[in-house]
Scaffold this active site. Sequence first.
Site, short mmCIF file in Angstrom:
data_model
loop_
_atom_site.label_atom_id
_atom_site.label_comp_id
_atom_site.label_asym_id
_atom_site.label_seq_id
_atom_site.Cartn_x
_atom_site.Cartn_y
_atom_site.Cartn_z
N LYS A 52 27.55 -1.14 42.20
CA LYS A 52 27.82 -2.49 41.68
C LYS A 52 27.80 -3.51 42.81
CE LYS A 52 30.42 -0.78 37.68
NZ LYS A 52 31.71 -0.51 37.05
N GLN A 96 37.88 -0.58 38.59
CA GLN A 96 37.16 0.60 38.10
C GLN A 96 38.12 1.57 37.42
OE1 GLN A 96 33.85 0.80 38.15
NE2 GLN A 96 33.75 2.83 37.24
N ASP A 119 34.55 -7.35 33.04
CA ASP A 119 34.46 -6.07 32.34
C ASP A 119 34.78 -6.22 30.85
OD1 ASP A 119 33.61 -3.74 33.61
OD2 ASP A 119 35.45 -3.61 34.80
#
Length: 301
Positions: A52, A96, A119
């Site tokens: 990412k 994450q 997200d």
Amino acid sequence: MILLDGKLASQAIKNELKEKVLLLKKEGKKAPHLAAILVGNDGASDTYVTSKVKNCEEVGFTSSLYHLPDTVSEHDLVHLIKKLNVNTDIDGILVQLPLPPHIAEEKITSLVDPAKDVDGFNPVNVGNMVLRKSHGSSSFIPATPYGILLLLQHYNIETKGKHAVVIGRSNIVGKPLSILLSRNDDPGNCTVTLCHSHTKNLKEICLQADIIVAALGKPAFLKADMIKQDAVIIDVGINRITDLSKKNGYVLKGDVDFEKVAEKCSYITPVPGGVGPMTIAALLMNTFKASQALQTAVTKK
Ligand code: GUN
């Protein structure tokens, strides 16, 4: 059978973003900035976050990676997120998942400022996703489902009126995707069946599907005798299978029995190179969108 090439489709998206960032810089504006938080040393999570961050660089974004030990306290993680929330240089924040068991995941995802929640895990963004019609609206939808929509769009795959079967009801993929595919939107307008570990007659349900999304995390689970001729197959699985002949000691396998299913379906995503790169492209799209909104707000102040 046509391969749904996520590398190709994501590259097209990244090229567009690269152009937009160059334009921003020419106008003397700042590039979007993503802050990524990784807790612990899970190999797969480490690989995803590294990728990412690397992709941010590729399109001209800036980024910062906060790699915390798995012994970090919930209190310290909360403190870091609160700091990032108020830092006007930072446009997007991602934590994450999964987090270690001593940290309450819901508490953490709820704490990320919804305006920086690239997200789309904050309940405010989840609520907007459920209530709003379009993925073009000013909210964020989770990167993997968003990436799948972008891939369907890239290949002009008709979804209206189709029966989509989603296998797996995770908060990250299956649940949001089932909502997105059922919305009155394009892609969307599917009749959706969401299947899970307690679903009876899974094979019979899959055999009725025009589109199948396998997102359950079991290698080669979806077999050729479970799909109808010319179905569209989206494989979200990224399972690491030990293979000591490989340098890294494993190979990646999806949730679909690829070789056999590929002979029967109309479209299929490969693993790797299908949904994975699209997830990253979608995250970058969300980060750019967050930056546009936040930097406009900062200028107006
Ligand atoms: N873990 C697995 N998929 C994801 C994702 O898309 N975002 C985050 N933050 N964690 C994940």
